[in-house]
Design a protein around this motif. Structure first.
Motif, PDB file in Angstrom:
ATOM      1  N   PRO A 155       0.825  -1.182  -0.191  1.00  0.00           N
ATOM      2  CA  PRO A 155      -0.160   0.127   0.142  1.00  0.00           C
ATOM      3  C   PRO A 155       0.860   1.428   0.085  1.00  0.00           C
ATOM      4  O   PRO A 155       0.577   2.411  -0.661  1.00  0.00           O
ATOM      5  CB  PRO A 155      -0.793  -0.196   1.224  1.00  0.00           C
ATOM      6  N   VAL A 156       1.804   1.287   0.685  1.00  0.00           N
ATOM      7  CA  VAL A 156       2.916   2.586   0.745  1.00  0.00           C
ATOM      8  C   VAL A 156       3.264   2.800  -0.591  1.00  0.00           C
ATOM      9  O   VAL A 156       3.364   4.147  -1.231  1.00  0.00           O
ATOM     10  CB  VAL A 156       3.928   2.276   1.523  1.00  0.00           C
ATOM     11  N   LEU A 157       3.783   1.775  -1.381  1.00  0.00           N
ATOM     12  CA  LEU A 157       4.253   1.974  -2.698  1.00  0.00           C
ATOM     13  C   LEU A 157       3.121   2.251  -3.745  1.00  0.00           C
ATOM     14  O   LEU A 157       3.371   3.145  -4.427  1.00  0.00           O
ATOM     15  CB  LEU A 157       4.832   0.576  -3.131  1.00  0.00           C
ATOM     16  N   GLY A 158       1.989   1.754  -3.365  1.00  0.00           N
ATOM     17  CA  GLY A 158       0.864   2.215  -4.347  1.00  0.00           C
ATOM     18  C   GLY A 158       0.548   3.658  -4.040  1.00  0.00           C
ATOM     19  O   GLY A 158       0.161   4.415  -4.946  1.00  0.00           O
ATOM     20  N   LEU A 159       0.468   4.055  -2.844  1.00  0.00           N
ATOM     21  CA  LEU A 159      -0.041   5.343  -2.538  1.00  0.00           C
ATOM     22  C   LEU A 159       1.294   6.221  -3.172  1.00  0.00           C
ATOM     23  O   LEU A 159       0.961   7.543  -3.365  1.00  0.00           O
ATOM     24  CB  LEU A 159       0.044   5.786  -0.919  1.00  0.00           C
ATOM     25  N   ALA A 160       2.454   5.898  -2.971  1.00  0.00           N
ATOM     26  CA  ALA A 160       3.697   6.596  -3.221  1.00  0.00           C
ATOM     27  C   ALA A 160       3.300   6.918  -5.063  1.00  0.00           C
ATOM     28  O   ALA A 160       3.555   8.066  -5.452  1.00  0.00           O
ATOM     29  CB  ALA A 160       4.758   5.907  -3.198  1.00  0.00           C
ATOM     30  N   ALA A 161       2.813   5.779  -5.795  1.00  0.00           N
ATOM     31  CA  ALA A 161       3.008   5.982  -6.893  1.00  0.00           C
ATOM     32  C   ALA A 161       1.627   6.840  -7.475  1.00  0.00           C
ATOM     33  O   ALA A 161       1.610   7.640  -8.371  1.00  0.00           O
ATOM     34  CB  ALA A 161       2.681   4.616  -7.568  1.00  0.00           C
ATOM     35  N   ALA A 162       0.453   6.794  -6.912  1.00  0.00           N
ATOM     36  CA  ALA A 162      -0.794   7.921  -6.797  1.00  0.00           C
ATOM     37  C   ALA A 162      -0.079   9.311  -6.476  1.00  0.00           C
ATOM     38  O   ALA A 162      -0.605  10.089  -7.264  1.00  0.00           O
ATOM     39  CB  ALA A 162      -1.605   7.478  -5.985  1.00  0.00           C
ATOM     40  N   GLU A 163       0.749   9.460  -5.487  1.00  0.00           N
ATOM     41  CA  GLU A 163       1.363  10.920  -5.272  1.00  0.00           C
ATOM     42  C   GLU A 163       2.281  11.389  -6.307  1.00  0.00           C
ATOM     43  O   GLU A 163       1.926  12.478  -6.565  1.00  0.00           O
ATOM     44  CB  GLU A 163       1.829  10.669  -3.914  1.00  0.00           C
ATOM     45  N   LEU A 164       2.831  10.420  -6.982  1.00  0.00           N
ATOM     46  CA  LEU A 164       3.639  10.893  -7.996  1.00  0.00           C
ATOM     47  C   LEU A 164       2.897  11.288  -9.259  1.00  0.00           C
ATOM     48  O   LEU A 164       2.978  12.524  -9.716  1.00  0.00           O
ATOM     49  CB  LEU A 164       4.678   9.811  -8.470  1.00  0.00           C
ATOM     50  N   LEU A 165       1.742  10.640  -9.653  1.00  0.00           N
ATOM     51  CA  LEU A 165       0.629  11.188 -10.642  1.00  0.00           C
ATOM     52  C   LEU A 165       0.064  12.344 -10.251  1.00  0.00           C
ATOM     53  O   LEU A 165      -0.152  13.203 -11.027  1.00  0.00           O
ATOM     54  CB  LEU A 165      -0.112   9.987 -10.764  1.00  0.00           C
ATOM     55  N   LEU A 166      -0.375  12.419  -8.764  1.00  0.00           N
ATOM     56  CA  LEU A 166      -0.958  13.633  -8.476  1.00  0.00           C
ATOM     57  C   LEU A 166      -0.380  14.805  -8.513  1.00  0.00           C
ATOM     58  O   LEU A 166      -0.690  15.945  -9.062  1.00  0.00           O
ATOM     59  CB  LEU A 166      -1.414  13.258  -6.835  1.00  0.00           C
ATOM     60  N   ARG A 167       1.133  14.767  -8.275  1.00  0.00           N
ATOM     61  CA  ARG A 167       1.695  15.926  -8.421  1.00  0.00           C
ATOM     62  C   ARG A 167       2.138  16.498  -9.930  1.00  0.00           C
ATOM     63  O   ARG A 167       2.146  17.539 -10.208  1.00  0.00           O
ATOM     64  CB  ARG A 167       3.164  15.777  -7.654  1.00  0.00           C
TER      65      ARG A 167
ATOM     66  N   LEU B  70      -5.988   8.150 -10.365  1.00  0.00           N
ATOM     67  CA  LEU B  70      -5.278   7.958  -9.062  1.00  0.00           C
ATOM     68  C   LEU B  70      -5.542   6.643  -8.294  1.00  0.00           C
ATOM     69  O   LEU B  70      -4.819   5.823  -7.749  1.00  0.00           O
ATOM     70  CB  LEU B  70      -5.348   9.096  -8.203  1.00  0.00           C
ATOM     71  N   ALA B  71      -6.782   6.449  -8.594  1.00  0.00           N
ATOM     72  CA  ALA B  71      -7.282   5.162  -7.728  1.00  0.00           C
ATOM     73  C   ALA B  71      -6.685   4.095  -8.491  1.00  0.00           C
ATOM     74  O   ALA B  71      -6.268   3.034  -7.956  1.00  0.00           O
ATOM     75  CB  ALA B  71      -9.059   5.193  -7.685  1.00  0.00           C
ATOM     76  N   GLU B  72      -6.817   3.999  -9.841  1.00  0.00           N
ATOM     77  CA  GLU B  72      -6.537   2.992 -10.695  1.00  0.00           C
ATOM     78  C   GLU B  72      -4.808   2.498 -10.410  1.00  0.00           C
ATOM     79  O   GLU B  72      -4.325   1.734 -10.244  1.00  0.00           O
ATOM     80  CB  GLU B  72      -6.943   2.808 -12.081  1.00  0.00           C
ATOM     81  N   THR B  73      -4.143   3.606 -10.569  1.00  0.00           N
ATOM     82  CA  THR B  73      -2.558   3.634 -10.258  1.00  0.00           C
ATOM     83  C   THR B  73      -2.265   3.089  -8.697  1.00  0.00           C
ATOM     84  O   THR B  73      -1.411   2.129  -8.830  1.00  0.00           O
ATOM     85  CB  THR B  73      -1.972   4.869 -10.535  1.00  0.00           C
ATOM     86  N   ALA B  74      -3.113   3.515  -7.782  1.00  0.00           N
ATOM     87  CA  ALA B  74      -2.819   2.979  -6.529  1.00  0.00           C
ATOM     88  C   ALA B  74      -3.039   1.535  -6.319  1.00  0.00           C
ATOM     89  O   ALA B  74      -2.302   0.659  -5.821  1.00  0.00           O
ATOM     90  CB  ALA B  74      -3.603   3.754  -5.371  1.00  0.00           C
ATOM     91  N   ALA B  75      -4.252   1.122  -7.010  1.00  0.00           N
ATOM     92  CA  ALA B  75      -4.722  -0.441  -6.985  1.00  0.00           C
ATOM     93  C   ALA B  75      -3.796  -1.227  -7.723  1.00  0.00           C
ATOM     94  O   ALA B  75      -3.540  -2.448  -7.152  1.00  0.00           O
ATOM     95  CB  ALA B  75      -6.124  -0.498  -7.398  1.00  0.00           C
ATOM     96  N   THR B  76      -3.380  -1.030  -8.876  1.00  0.00           N
ATOM     97  CA  THR B  76      -2.247  -1.673  -9.741  1.00  0.00           C
ATOM     98  C   THR B  76      -1.047  -1.819  -9.164  1.00  0.00           C
ATOM     99  O   THR B  76      -0.565  -3.030  -9.011  1.00  0.00           O
ATOM    100  CB  THR B  76      -2.471  -1.091 -11.192  1.00  0.00           C
TER     101      THR B  76
END
Length: 260
Positions: free
Chosen positions: A216-228, A245-251
């Motif tokens: 989950p931490v890496l999933g949230l990190a990937a979503a954060e990069l996309l968000l920024r 963001l949701a699909e990026t974090a889940a995948t």
């Protein structure tokens, strides 16, 4: 700040983030804040339904690949493809290379461009491949991964709705929830979700608690990069960006869980 009745948060979360027949009676900032704090709860329900579908097929004798396809299909069905559509539109906007105003206009179009199609294909393939590997190893690992990835997908939205993240447009779901969640509250929800994931970790086998938190931490990190990136590119967030963001974090969560 007016007090929000307890049920308004879950109603907002389920009414905006799922296709379940839950009416949203309030659209003010207070309801948006409470709703986005409850977003992981909506993810838990979606993930539990996805896991149940996959486990039922395994029980009936289906191969892990078929169970994985069904598991990936359930969240899409329970959101009417909202997050996948957002991912495709965000990909088209980013891939266009146009200025922010033009990119946002491309994202609002009803059709899906080549960047969106390619992104959807590879993301869904990654989700199904990861779930098939997890189900092939253990039914428990597959079920936990399905539930956890859905929770992380919505937790990414809670964090993306934090104070300081602007909306790219003055209308739409993105504008309704952008900046609505205080940072301390978003971090508290994230911490609670990670603790729950660690508690369920033993189902993943050796070092399960570590894997259940790391993914989950890496999933949230990937979503954060996309968000920024989207915030810099578009000037803020939109409903489509939230879907991406949701699909990026889940995948990302599923792929990490499938490793090792």
């Amino acid at each position: 700040m007016s007090r929000i009745p307890p049920l308004h948060g879950p109603r907002f979360a389920f009414g905006t983030l799922t296709a379940l027949p839950v009416g949203v009676s309030r659209w003010d900032r207070g309801a948006a804040r409470a709703g986005m704090l409850c977003a992981p709860l909506a993810g838990l329900v979606v993930g539990a339904a996805a896991a149940a579908c996959g486990l039922l097929l395994l029980l009936l004798g289906a191969a892990p690949l078929l169970a994985a396809v069904a598991t990936a299909a359930v969240p899409a069905a329970l959101t009417r493809g909202l997050h996948l559509d957002g991912l495709a539109d965000t990909s088209d906007g980013l891939g266009s290379g146009r200025p922010a105003e033009d990119a946002l206009r491309i994202m609002k179009q009803s059709d899906i461009g080549p960047f969106g199609v390619l992104t959807l294909v590879f993301v869904l393939l990654a989700q199904v491949a990861a779930l098939a590997q997890l189900y092939g190893t253990s039914w428990a690992r597959g079920a936990l991964a399905a539930a956890l990835s859905a929770v992380v997908a919505r937790l990414a939205l809670t964090l993306a709705a934090r104070t300081g993240v602007p909306a790219a447009r003055p209308e739409g779901l993105g504008a309704a929830v952008a900046g609505a969640v205080p940072v301390p509250a978003a971090l508290a929800v994230a911490g609670a979700c990670l603790l729950a994931a660690a508690a369920a970790g033993p189902l993943l086998g050796a070092y399960g608690a570590v894997r259940a938190v790391l993914a989950p931490v890496l999933g949230l990190a990937a979503a954060e990069l996309l968000l920024r990136h989207c915030t810099r590119r578009f000037g803020g967030v939109t409903g489509d960006v939230f879907g991406g963001l949701a699909e990026t974090a889940a995948t990302t969560t599923l792929v990490v869980l499938a490793l090792g």
